[in-house]
Design an enzyme around this catalytic site. Structure first.
Site, PDB file in Angstrom:
ATOM      1  N   CYS B  86       0.845  -1.202   0.000  1.00  0.00           N
ATOM      2  CA  CYS B  86       0.000   0.000   0.000  1.00  0.00           C
ATOM      3  C   CYS B  86       0.879   1.251   0.000  1.00  0.00           C
ATOM      4  O   CYS B  86       1.563   1.506  -0.965  1.00  0.00           O
ATOM      5  CB  CYS B  86      -0.965  -0.041   1.187  1.00  0.00           C
ATOM      6  N   HIS B 203      -3.522  -5.691   0.963  1.00  0.00           N
ATOM      7  CA  HIS B 203      -2.917  -5.909   2.281  1.00  0.00           C
ATOM      8  C   HIS B 203      -2.853  -7.380   2.677  1.00  0.00           C
ATOM      9  O   HIS B 203      -3.770  -7.872   3.335  1.00  0.00           O
ATOM     10  CB  HIS B 203      -3.725  -5.159   3.345  1.00  0.00           C
ATOM     11  N   GLU B 205      -1.087  -8.607   5.015  1.00  0.00           N
ATOM     12  CA  GLU B 205      -0.963  -8.690   6.482  1.00  0.00           C
ATOM     13  C   GLU B 205      -2.321  -8.585   7.170  1.00  0.00           C
ATOM     14  O   GLU B 205      -2.431  -8.841   8.360  1.00  0.00           O
ATOM     15  CB  GLU B 205       0.015  -7.618   6.985  1.00  0.00           C
TER      16      GLU B 205
END
Lengths: 83, 246
Positions: B86, B203, B205
């Site tokens: 990002c 994302h 994560e």
């Protein structure tokens, strides 16, 4: 040492989509300004530099424009030095 | 493998990345500070999501000149693993570690949604546990996510296999509806030519546990840790490439 004022104008290169410009254009037309045929947004920097040699001011502003103020992948810039 | 997560002023996914590694994957991980040039001898640097320096000027433009980035650039150029997620992707582009730029989303809306990513290259350390064509579900959360490069650069990226992820529909086909931000050629992530630097808008994560809605992000972490490819020493469930509805 003299203080030299300059401006740097940064704008999107041709062909790079500018959705903000497009939205402003649409809004203007909706307001009745149907003679507006295109809007492109950009950014204006007003900069003062401490210049040992005012004749170099143009080059100094070009350098910081290339390095930070504009991203050459998507933007062009125009430097003006005001005497 | 030891990880380092960089914190810039305005980073907000640094703890997510840290938690994914520390708590979920039990991998050694440290925070790195934007004002330090010390990378603490880590093997992989993660530039996390967020709004470094308030996204002033352009996303990533100021962070790119942080002291830590001097070391990160040197590290990347000598083959070190650098992963930008990002805002971290935007920093990598501004630092010219990978080609192109990011523009405001075409819709002008903040895109906060689940997307499907198709793996187009497994020739990076981040994707070697995948097969081309695999579909991974992950969230995106950004206002500036439209990948842009000129035609020549795009052609070069395609021919050298640097397009790693694309936004796709349930059938694995890139189309306008599945593209959340107007990225050219539905590009969601690219690597440098050598494959050690990866930048991506989605994302991973935030997709590491069932309670988060997807575990597909683990695939990438596990590729790096070498557990997916070999299937050994993983305390985790086997990877399932899910394809639940978005």
């Amino acid at each position: 040492m003299a203080t030299v004022k300059g401006t740097v104008r940064v704008h999107f290169k041709d062909g790079v989509l500018d959705p903000q410009g497009k939205t402003i254009h649409t809004a203007l037309r909706q307001m009745g300004y149907d003679w507006v045929s295109s809007v492109r947004t950009g950014r204006l920097f007003e900069i003062e530099i401490d210049a040992d040699d005012p004749s170099r001011a143009q080059d100094q502003l070009r350098e910081i424009s290339q390095k930070l103020l504009a991203n050459p992948v998507i933007e062009s810039f125009h430097v003006e030095v005001h005497s | 493998m030891r990880f380092g997560v960089v914190t810039f002023p305005g980073s907000n996914c640094d703890y997510d990345a840290y938690a994914a590694l520390k708590r979920v994957l039990c991998a050694p991980v440290e925070f790195l500070w934007h004002g330090d040039s010390d990378l603490k001898d880590v093997d992989c640097v993660i530039l996390p999501g967020g709004f470094s320096f308030g996204d002033y000027l352009r996303p990533g433009a100021i962070a790119r000149f942080s002291p830590v980035m001097k070391s990160v650039i040197r590290f990347a150029e000598t083959g070190g693993l650098v992963w930008g997620i990002c805002n971290g992707f935007q920093v990598l582009l501004e630092a010219e570690l990978i080609p192109g730029a990011i523009l405001r989303n075409e819709s002008l809306r903040f895109a906060c949604q689940w997307v499907r990513l198709r793996v187009d290259s497994n020739r990076t350390p981040y994707t070697r546990g995948t097969r081309p064509g695999d579909i991974l579900r992950m969230p995106v959360a950004h206002a500036d996510g439209a990948y842009y490069a000129d035609d020549e650069t795009l052609m070069d990226l395609e021919t050298s296999g640097q397009v790693v992820f694309r936004y796709v529909n349930a059938e694995g086909i890139p189309d306008e509806k599945s593209n959340p931000n107007g990225s050219r050629r539905s590009i969601a992530g690219i690597s440098n030519r050598e494959g050690n630097v990866l930048g991506m808008m989605p994302h991973p994560e935030r997709a590491v546990e069932p309670i988060l809605g997807s575990e597909d992000g683990l695939t990438l972490f596990k590729s790096l840790l070498g557990t997916t490819a070999t299937g050994v020493d993983s305390p985790l469930r086997k990877r399932v490439v899910s394809d639940r509805g978005v």
